[in-house]
Design an enzyme around this catalytic site. Structure first.
Site, PDB file in Angstrom:
ATOM      1  N   LYS A 157       0.845  -1.202   0.000  1.00 27.71           N
ATOM      2  CA  LYS A 157       0.000   0.000   0.000  1.00 27.71           C
ATOM      3  C   LYS A 157       0.881   1.252   0.000  1.00 27.71           C
ATOM      4  CE  LYS A 157      -3.525   2.087   2.942  1.00 27.71           C
ATOM      5  NZ  LYS A 157      -4.415   1.863   4.085  1.00 27.71           N
ATOM      6  N   GLU A 216      10.785  -4.436   4.408  1.00 26.83           N
ATOM      7  CA  GLU A 216      10.925  -5.821   3.939  1.00 26.83           C
ATOM      8  C   GLU A 216      10.578  -5.929   2.463  1.00 26.83           C
ATOM      9  OE1 GLU A 216       9.194  -4.782   6.543  1.00 26.83           O
ATOM     10  OE2 GLU A 216       9.337  -6.145   8.252  1.00 26.83           O
ATOM     11  N   GLY A 228      -4.592  -2.488   5.394  1.00 30.34           N
ATOM     12  CA  GLY A 228      -3.781  -3.603   4.913  1.00 30.34           C
ATOM     13  C   GLY A 228      -4.388  -4.962   5.243  1.00 30.34           C
ATOM     14  N   ARG A 229      -4.834  -5.131   6.485  1.00 33.08           N
ATOM     15  CA  ARG A 229      -5.328  -6.452   6.900  1.00 33.08           C
ATOM     16  C   ARG A 229      -6.729  -6.749   6.386  1.00 33.08           C
ATOM     17  NH1 ARG A 229      -4.075  -3.130  10.984  1.00 33.08           N
ATOM     18  NH2 ARG A 229      -5.698  -2.312  12.384  1.00 33.08           N
ATOM     19  N   GLU A 239      -3.956  -7.390  15.208  1.00 32.88           N
ATOM     20  CA  GLU A 239      -3.510  -6.046  14.820  1.00 32.88           C
ATOM     21  C   GLU A 239      -4.674  -5.058  14.966  1.00 32.88           C
ATOM     22  OE1 GLU A 239      -0.068  -5.382  11.850  1.00 32.88           O
ATOM     23  OE2 GLU A 239      -1.848  -4.892  10.689  1.00 32.88           O
ATOM     24  N   HIS A 290      -3.533 -33.372  18.721  1.00 36.90           N
ATOM     25  CA  HIS A 290      -2.329 -34.059  19.202  1.00 36.90           C
ATOM     26  C   HIS A 290      -1.252 -33.065  19.624  1.00 36.90           C
ATOM     27  CE1 HIS A 290      -3.606 -38.141  18.144  1.00 36.90           C
ATOM     28  NE2 HIS A 290      -4.322 -37.506  17.221  1.00 36.90           N
ATOM     29  N   LYS A 335       9.041  -0.701  13.628  1.00 31.79           N
ATOM     30  CA  LYS A 335       9.606  -0.451  12.288  1.00 31.79           C
ATOM     31  C   LYS A 335      10.641   0.671  12.362  1.00 31.79           C
ATOM     32  CE  LYS A 335       5.451  -1.301   9.483  1.00 31.79           C
ATOM     33  NZ  LYS A 335       4.450  -0.646   8.645  1.00 31.79           N
TER      34      LYS A 335
HETATM   35  O1  F6P Z   1       2.126  -4.667  10.016  1.00 29.81           O
HETATM   36  C1  F6P Z   1       1.880  -3.324   9.794  1.00 29.81           C
HETATM   37  C2  F6P Z   1       1.374  -3.064   8.394  1.00 29.81           C
HETATM   38  O2  F6P Z   1       1.163  -1.693   8.288  1.00 29.81           O
HETATM   39  C3  F6P Z   1       0.119  -3.841   8.053  1.00 29.81           C
HETATM   40  O3  F6P Z   1      -1.033  -3.274   8.520  1.00 29.81           O
HETATM   41  C4  F6P Z   1       0.205  -3.912   6.585  1.00 29.81           C
HETATM   42  O4  F6P Z   1      -0.632  -4.904   6.103  1.00 29.81           O
HETATM   43  C5  F6P Z   1       1.684  -4.191   6.394  1.00 29.81           C
HETATM   44  O5  F6P Z   1       2.315  -3.437   7.406  1.00 29.81           O
HETATM   45  C6  F6P Z   1       2.254  -3.913   5.039  1.00 29.81           C
HETATM   46  O6  F6P Z   1       2.129  -2.581   4.639  1.00 29.81           O
HETATM   47  P1  F6P Z   1       2.289  -2.155   3.126  1.00 29.81           P
HETATM   48  O7  F6P Z   1       1.195  -2.794   2.336  1.00 29.81           O
HETATM   49  O8  F6P Z   1       2.191  -0.653   3.113  1.00 29.81           O
HETATM   50  O9  F6P Z   1       3.641  -2.610   2.635  1.00 29.81           O
END
Ligand code: F6P
Length: 544
Positions: A205, A211, A265-266, A351, A382, A510
């Site tokens: 987004k 990452e 995002g979620r 979250e 199990h 972060k």
């Molecule tokens: O984990 C934090 C977060 O902001 C999530 O809500 C989101 O899904 C994820 O990082 C990735 O964010 P982006 O889509 O901006 O890379």
């Protein structure tokens, strides 16, 4: 805003809890022949049975009264009306617009977002079709590797859905997911891909997530090394609200799929973030998934609270967390294809509702979001079920199962289902002291050893569970299932008076990682932090 614990229904529930906490579900079933029909709801082929909960008619009425008093109907309307209910980021929360399969306009600041949503869906449809029919890479057959690079919501939703819909994935399309910044993640994926027929989808987004950016750069270097710079435009597409950053990365503007700030995002798998899903299973099936979620959106929007499945799921959760002191919730799918569902829900729930400050800035004086965990049946049986049966904590659980297997083999599915039915019954009914005693005496136990053996073998039961049972895991059913949990989480956030749509804690971690990064230089000793962090960094620098 009246504090939650000042609401009359909350106070009544606190009083009522003292009566109900000593009741056993065994007796509640024995004294009410209608308990199942009273406490179950059928939605099309899906059955939601909540009769194995520690509730009476009065508890249920009080929980629904609390939902009313806490403003669930008002907030529900506010969400569907595009109001900026994500107050700390001043954003609307409109994942429901992404799967609005009706002509009903949904507006943000007076502007109907549906034309833009439909336009993005058309673009997804066209793109997924050319990738699926081979014309994107100009191939007639062979394998196309789709690599989704993203993390959190830009990874977990698509990954869970593609696993869940595996029986529908087109032959020749292999989907991979790179999320972790750990080099082993990208190394293992690239090892399995052919550069000529690999398509990277950068899903972010913000297009700033550390990452995702580093993984994308590594993937870019891999393509350049194998196919040259010019290949970038064919081998990379992006899904982002940050178009400029995607263009700077080298993505062709026509291959950028839009995303809106009102999609969290979620909650984003329904948006263009679902591109890998559309490619894997086809756009029609992706649309069925949207239809499934839309079915539940309509149910959630229109049904009275007492007949509203996500509202009931939410209120039962509140009952256990805030009155019984439960801190966890188990998600137990008896459906192998749902093996990623518990971890997917961890992000959606934890979250969203891992918060302790109310919308008007007060520290809460009650518990909020639970720790979610789970695994597929019968693996979980199990592993951790023992703690649910005889541990000291109350762990409410959701049992989810499919009536028909996608792959009927011999007696497997009936065996699986016998476990599904048996577990929630056993958790409810337990095993009484008398039954255990009779069994042990027959086995020859007596005296002190009999008494000790009895104590160990008694299972108290009275462990609450919900059961969801549906015909088959189709895209539509999956869409319904996910949306049920999304709305459950929404309702719980309303009750707890928190903002379920931000994640400031995660942001802190972060930022700190970026500060520490330059200190990982293999030489200089750091004393910039607390002694533990300094010690860890210095040990790393010494060994690396
Ligand atoms: O984990 C934090 C977060 O902001 C999530 O809500 C989101 O899904 C994820 O990082 C990735 O964010 P982006 O889509 O901006 O890379």
């Amino acid at each position: 805003m009246t504090p939650l614990t000042f609401l009359q229904s909350w106070k009544d529930l606190a009083r009522h809890f003292k009566i109900v906490s000593s009741l056993h579900m065994r007796d509640l079933f024995a004294t009410d022949a209608k308990r199942f029909s009273r406490f179950s709801i059928r939605f099309d082929d899906m059955l939601f049975d909540f009769s194995k909960n520690r509730i009476t008619k009065e508890t249920f009425a009080l929980l629904i009264r609390l939902a009313k008093e806490a403003g669930v109907e008002k907030y529900r309307m506010a969400m569907f009306n595009g109001e900026r209910i994500n107050i700390t980021e001043n954003r609307a929360v409109l994942h429901v617009a992404l799967r609005n399969r009706s002509d009903r306009p949904i507006c943000v600041d007076g502007v109907n977002v549906m034309p833009e949503v439909n336009c993005a869906l058309t673009k997804m449809c066209n793109f997924s079709t050319v990738v699926r029919n081979g014309s994107w890479f100009n191939i007639n057959d062979g394998i196309v590797d789709i690599v989704n690079i993203g993390i959190g919501g830009s990874n977990m939703g698509p990954m869970m859905v593609i696993e869940a819909l595996k029986p529908f994935v087109q032959n020749g399309i292999t989907c991979h997911f790179i999320s972790n910044v750990d080099d082993s993640n990208i190394y293992q994926v690239l090892k399995r891909c052919r550069p000529e027929t690999t398509l990277f989808i950068i899903a972010s987004k913000t297009f700033t997530t550390q990452e995702t950016i580093i993984n994308s750069q590594t993937a870019r270097a891999w393509i350049v090394k194998n196919l040259g710079e010019k290949a970038i435009t064919r081998h990379f597409v992006a899904i982002s609200a940050n178009k400029n950053a995607a263009i700077s990365f080298g993505i062709d503007i026509n291959n950028i799929f839009s995303f809106w700030d009102w999609v969290g995002g979620r909650y984003s798998l329904w948006s263009t973030i679902g591109l890998s899903i559309a490619i894997a299973v086809g756009f029609e099936r992706f649309e069925e998934l949207l239809f499934g979620a839309f079915d539940i959106d309509e149910h959630f929007r229109m049904e009275p609270l007492a007949k509203n499945i996500p509202v009931i799921m939410a209120m039962l959760g509140i009952w256990y967390i805030d009155f019984f002191g439960a801190t966890t919730h188990a998600i137990l799918p008896y459906d192998q294809y749902l093996y990623r569902f518990p971890s997917y829900l961890q992000q959606t729930d934890m979250e969203s509702n891992g918060k302790s400050i109310t919308r008007d800035g007060r520290m809460v004086d009650y518990h909020t979001g639970p720790i979610l965990f789970g695994d597929v049946g019968t693996n979980g049986q199990h592993a951790f079920y023992q703690l649910i049966y005889q541990g000291t904590q109350l762990i409410p659980a959701d049992f989810i199962a499919t009536v028909c297997s996608h792959n009927p083999v011999g007696n497997h599915h009936r065996l699986l289902m016998s476990n599904y039915f048996a577990q929630s019954k056993a958790l409810m009914i337990g095993k009484s002291r008398e039954t255990v005693r009779d069994e042990l005496i027959q086995q020859g136990f007596s005296g002190d050893s009999l008494e000790i053996a009895i104590s160990h073998r008694v299972v108290l039961g009275n462990r609450p569970t919900n059961s969801l049972l549906y015909c088959k895991l189709t895209p539509r059913t999956l869409g319904r299932l996910i949306a049920l949990y999304e709305h459950k989480i929404f309702v719980q956030g309303v009750i707890w008076q928190i903002n379920s749509f931000d994640q400031w804690g995660v942001e802190l971690g972060k930022k700190l990682a970026n500060i520490i990064l330059p200190e990982l230089n293999g030489s200089k000793q750091t004393d910039a932090h607390d002694s533990s962090t300094n010690g860890l960094i210095n040990h790393y620098n010494e060994l690396c």
